[in-house]
Design an enzyme around this catalytic site. Structure first.
Site, PDB file in Angstrom:
ATOM      1  N   LYS A  33       8.274  37.480  45.164  1.00 18.50           N
ATOM      2  CA  LYS A  33       9.230  36.575  44.502  1.00 18.50           C
ATOM      3  C   LYS A  33       9.951  35.715  45.553  1.00 18.50           C
ATOM      4  CE  LYS A  33       9.466  39.774  40.695  1.00 18.50           C
ATOM      5  NZ  LYS A  33      10.179  40.306  39.564  1.00 18.50           N
ATOM      6  N   HIS A  83       4.044  33.978  35.163  1.00 20.59           N
ATOM      7  CA  HIS A  83       4.940  35.127  35.386  1.00 20.59           C
ATOM      8  C   HIS A  83       6.165  34.989  34.486  1.00 20.59           C
ATOM      9  CE1 HIS A  83       7.921  37.723  37.236  1.00 20.59           C
ATOM     10  NE2 HIS A  83       6.884  38.446  37.613  1.00 20.59           N
ATOM     11  N   ASN A 118       4.252  41.183  44.412  1.00 19.32           N
ATOM     12  CA  ASN A 118       4.875  39.878  44.163  1.00 19.32           C
ATOM     13  C   ASN A 118       6.229  39.866  44.861  1.00 19.32           C
ATOM     14  OD1 ASN A 118       6.067  37.591  43.136  1.00 19.32           O
ATOM     15  ND2 ASN A 118       6.163  38.326  41.006  1.00 19.32           N
ATOM     16  N   GLU A 128       3.143  42.615  31.655  1.00 21.04           N
ATOM     17  CA  GLU A 128       4.460  42.921  32.196  1.00 21.04           C
ATOM     18  C   GLU A 128       5.506  42.759  31.097  1.00 21.04           C
ATOM     19  OE1 GLU A 128       4.664  42.326  36.704  1.00 21.04           O
ATOM     20  OE2 GLU A 128       4.801  40.333  35.846  1.00 21.04           O
ATOM     21  N   GLU A 143       9.208  35.267  34.917  1.00 24.27           N
ATOM     22  CA  GLU A 143      10.334  34.470  35.438  1.00 24.27           C
ATOM     23  C   GLU A 143      10.035  32.972  35.361  1.00 24.27           C
ATOM     24  OE1 GLU A 143      10.540  36.812  38.988  1.00 24.27           O
ATOM     25  OE2 GLU A 143      11.206  38.451  37.695  1.00 24.27           O
ATOM     26  N   GLY A 185      12.219  44.503  36.955  1.00 23.26           N
ATOM     27  CA  GLY A 185      13.436  44.529  37.771  1.00 23.26           C
ATOM     28  C   GLY A 185      14.567  45.320  37.147  1.00 23.26           C
ATOM     29  N   SER A 224       8.857  47.415  37.136  1.00 23.19           N
ATOM     30  CA  SER A 224       9.482  48.597  37.744  1.00 23.19           C
ATOM     31  C   SER A 224       8.473  49.666  38.167  1.00 23.19           C
ATOM     32  CB  SER A 224      10.551  49.185  36.812  1.00 23.19           C
ATOM     33  OG  SER A 224      11.589  48.245  36.607  1.00 23.19           O
TER      34      SER A 224
END
Ligand code: PGA
Length: 253
Positions: free
Chosen positions: A11, A97, A9, A169, A99, A175, A215
């Site tokens: 992003k 996702h 991904n 996730e 985010e 991240g 991560s």
């Protein structure tokens, strides 16, 4: 037997030049890994999808989008439909996702519409689920995952659900450099698989692929993949470096 699946991904990273370079390096480096061994995908930003898909057209690497809208066309300024994604060569699409959920504010009902529309439009959705740190600390992980999965897949028939991949996730691992332990990943993946068996049937639960994300790096990929219910990896930061992404793919197959 579930085929391992590694997706990158990207992003909101790369530009026109670096997206093409990255795609080329991943394509040439993954040549020895055939589509028999693994499914591999990259998810570039919308505007680079078409050019990346072109670069990857002679490879076994599929292209996915990072989001999609649930209508097929019309007055929806700024949105992209499943048909448009198919048109430029997408196979997969990320839905929900973290985010999108926590930065943009998407709710389960909207995510469900996206998953449903993606399948109807011929795409394979990757439904992302995962708890926040305070939810894990409060012992609410299973409750949150239960809600994300039940609402995310609401109304889908057995046949339609077979198009779905789930990505677990944990938000606190995305991240942050703080990966879930392989044991934590396995526990939640096992919970998800049992939930799918309850909602649908054992065959579907055994077939559905559940990826771990958060991560993932070359040095933890093998350990995560060694767990029974970890079928693949959704990779953010490390997928922007061709050598790291290729090392993760090799660890996964
Ligand atoms: P990360 O992102 O690998 O950079 O933690 C994973 C993701 O958000 O899919």
């Amino acid at each position: 037997m579930r085929k391992p699946f590694v997706a990158g991904n990207w992003k909101m990273n790369t530009d026109n030049h670096t997206s093409l370079e990255l795609a080329k390096r991943i394509a040439s480096g993954s040549r020895e890994i055939t589509s028999h061994n693994a499914s591999i995908a990259v998810c570039p930003p919308f505007i680079y999808l078409q050019s990346v898909a072109k670069v990857l057209s002679a490879s076994d690497i599929a292209v996915g989008a990072q989001d999609v809208y649930f209508e097929s066309k019309g007055a929806f300024t700024g949105e992209i439909s499943p048909l448009m994604l198919k048109d430029v060569g997408c196979t997969y699409v990320l839905c929900g996702h973290s985010e999108r959920r926590h930065v943009i504010g998407e709710m389960d009902e909207l995510i469900n519409k996206k998953v449903t529309a993606a399948i109807s439009g011929g795409l394979l959705p990757i439904l992302c689920v995962g708890e926040l740190l305070n939810e894990r600390d409060a012992g609410q992980t299973e409750q949150v995952i239960n809600r994300h999965i039940k609402k995310g897949l609401a109304g889908l028939s057995n046949e339609k659900v077979s198009a779905v991949t789930i990505a677990y996730e944990p938000v606190w691992a995305i991240g942050t450099g703080r990966t879930a332990t392989p044991q934590q990943a396995q526990e939640t993946h096992d919970f998800i698989r049992k939930l799918i068996a309850q909602m649908y049937n054992d065959t579907l639960a055994n077939e559905i692929r559940i990826l771990y994300g958060g991560s993932v790096k070359p040095d933890n990929a093998k350990d995560l993949m060694s767990r029974k219910d970890v079928d693949g990896l959704l990779v953010g930061g490390a997928s922007l470096n061709a050598d790291d992404f290729l090392a993760i793919i090799r660890a996964a197959v």
